[in-house]
Motif scaffolding. Sequence first.
Motif, short mmCIF file in Angstrom:
data_model
loop_
_atom_site.label_atom_id
_atom_site.label_comp_id
_atom_site.label_asym_id
_atom_site.label_seq_id
_atom_site.Cartn_x
_atom_site.Cartn_y
_atom_site.Cartn_z
N ASN A 1 0.80 -1.23 0.00
CA ASN A 1 0.00 0.00 0.00
C ASN A 1 0.83 1.27 0.00
OD1 ASN A 1 -2.27 -1.63 0.04
ND2 ASN A 1 -2.50 -1.54 2.27
N LYS A 2 2.10 1.15 0.32
CA LYS A 2 2.95 2.35 0.29
C LYS A 2 4.04 2.24 -0.78
CE LYS A 2 5.62 5.52 3.18
NZ LYS A 2 6.60 5.83 2.14
N VAL A 3 4.93 1.23 -0.61
CA VAL A 3 6.10 1.14 -1.50
C VAL A 3 5.69 0.79 -2.92
CG1 VAL A 3 8.27 -0.07 -1.93
CG2 VAL A 3 7.64 0.58 0.42
N SER A 4 4.95 -0.29 -3.09
CA SER A 4 4.56 -0.72 -4.44
C SER A 4 3.64 0.30 -5.11
CB SER A 4 3.87 -2.09 -4.39
OG SER A 4 4.75 -3.06 -3.88
N LYS A 5 2.76 0.90 -4.30
CA LYS A 5 1.87 1.93 -4.85
C LYS A 5 2.67 3.13 -5.36
CE LYS A 5 -2.04 4.87 -3.56
NZ LYS A 5 -2.93 5.33 -2.46
N GLU A 6 3.67 3.54 -4.60
CA GLU A 6 4.53 4.64 -5.03
C GLU A 6 5.27 4.30 -6.32
OE1 GLU A 6 8.78 6.22 -3.57
OE2 GLU A 6 7.21 6.45 -2.05
N PHE A 7 5.78 3.06 -6.37
CA PHE A 7 6.50 2.61 -7.56
C PHE A 7 5.58 2.67 -8.79
CE2 PHE A 7 7.47 -0.89 -10.50
CZ PHE A 7 8.76 -0.57 -10.86
N ASP A 8 4.35 2.19 -8.66
CA ASP A 8 3.42 2.19 -9.79
C ASP A 8 3.06 3.61 -10.22
OD1 ASP A 8 3.41 -0.57 -9.72
OD2 ASP A 8 1.56 -0.70 -8.53
#
Length: 513
Positions: free
Chosen positions: A278-285
């Motif tokens: 919800n934080k890291v992968s979302k930011e990456f996307d």
Amino acid sequence: MNMKISAGYLKKTWGLLLLFAVGSYAQQPKKPNIVFIFSDDHAYQAISAYGNKFVKTPNIDRIARQGAKFNNALVTNSICGPSRATLLTGKYSHVNGYPLNEQRFNVDQSLFPAVLQQNGYQTAWVGKWHLGNLPKGFDYWRILNGQGQYYNPDIIGPKDTVRMEGYVTNLITSMSLNWLNNRDTSKPFFLVVGEKATHREWLPDLQDLGAYDNITFPLPPTFRDKYTNRVAAQNQDMTIDKTMRLKEDLKVHASYEKGIYGRFTPEQRKVFENYYENKVSKEFDEKNLTGDALVEWKYQRYLRDYLATARSLDRNIGEILDYLDKNGLTENTVVIYASDQGFYMGEHGWFDKRFIYEESLKTPFVMRYPGVVKPGTQVNELMLNIDWAPTMLDLAGIKPGADIQGTSFLPLVKSGGDKKNWRKEAYYHYYEFPVPHHVYPHFGLRTEQYTLVRFYNQTNSWELYDLKKDPHQVNNIYGQKGLEKLTASLKGKLKQLIIQYKDTDALKILEQE
């Protein structure tokens, strides 16, 4: 001749003898306890005591502040298992028989903990061992299975293997303190606290997730190094750009059903997955980065995970120090913190270790010994990890065996110690190729000002660096006009060390020049 001795005379005489005996015993120095906290891949440049202004390592700093900080603690082969073998034996890899990872270490050779044990010490090793064999020379041991797991790790003991629920650094501390609580208090003790942190893939404790997310770390000066005139550096496979994996290393859309994440309890997984999805992968996307921007994002994520993992390591070191304080053990206990070698934090665009270059050659090493080592001591001499074993024996008043290749470094930290005859050059030899990071085998020399290195087998090349003019080691000056005399002198010293340390393979290569 007949003599009559009165009962009063006998009583007085025996009393004096007893008083003399008790007085003599009281004057005997009490052997110190030794706690050796040994982490994995923890870079000196990631510690605030070594000048990093962005991280907080208050407990490692506490040891340095209350004792000594070594500014040139060097390893002889910058890789995990071989470094542990050198710690145990005081010998170079080619002598102790463990030059590469994932082999079977010969525990039947002379190991200094066994010598301590034979001389009245109670000995223990808790945590990461990673030597392909079971420990020997210890009254107590509980070790991780191979590299071990960050969450709910398998713990091997003399009789069984069990899975323990929790975060590995906390569990290692708990087992260590439990042993201290139940030890034989009539004996001095030697304890190795073998940490898994900060080894790849850098999984922080749940309470430390995101601890450094509000910091944007500056890029190292050599982050975009082009490796000009350095064949080995050009052909390695350890860059943040190409080698570091988004999914496995940086947890971007990680597979939570298998592998290291499959060990989570549902509660652990919920917290961990929530942060990384919800934080890291979302930011990456959302950023959808490419090129240099993507590499820089990976670098920031790498440091944030790595340093968050180190946060738990430092906190647990504090728990051990507090335990010693609360139990009246501080004054007679030597505490050492060290890593098995250095590590790259983006310098040259890299992570990992292996090279003779400064970031992987130098390891953090701090030591506290109240009443012996003056608080705030700075040690700049070249100290090697072959020196660790003879120093542990020296602390216990035991003369090291003739097979040990290192020298006790106590003269470097004791007031009035003789530093005049200390080494001026350090010898290094790395072997592992081609996996996992394609670093060519090499041996070399490090002096106060220069690093000379010979790569062999896959490439026959020399490199020479002036550390005063070129501290980042990007300008290979080997073969430059006007340096012939300097180069010949350094090569002569290198050959002397190769002969001194009986490295016959390196000598053959050198003599073929």
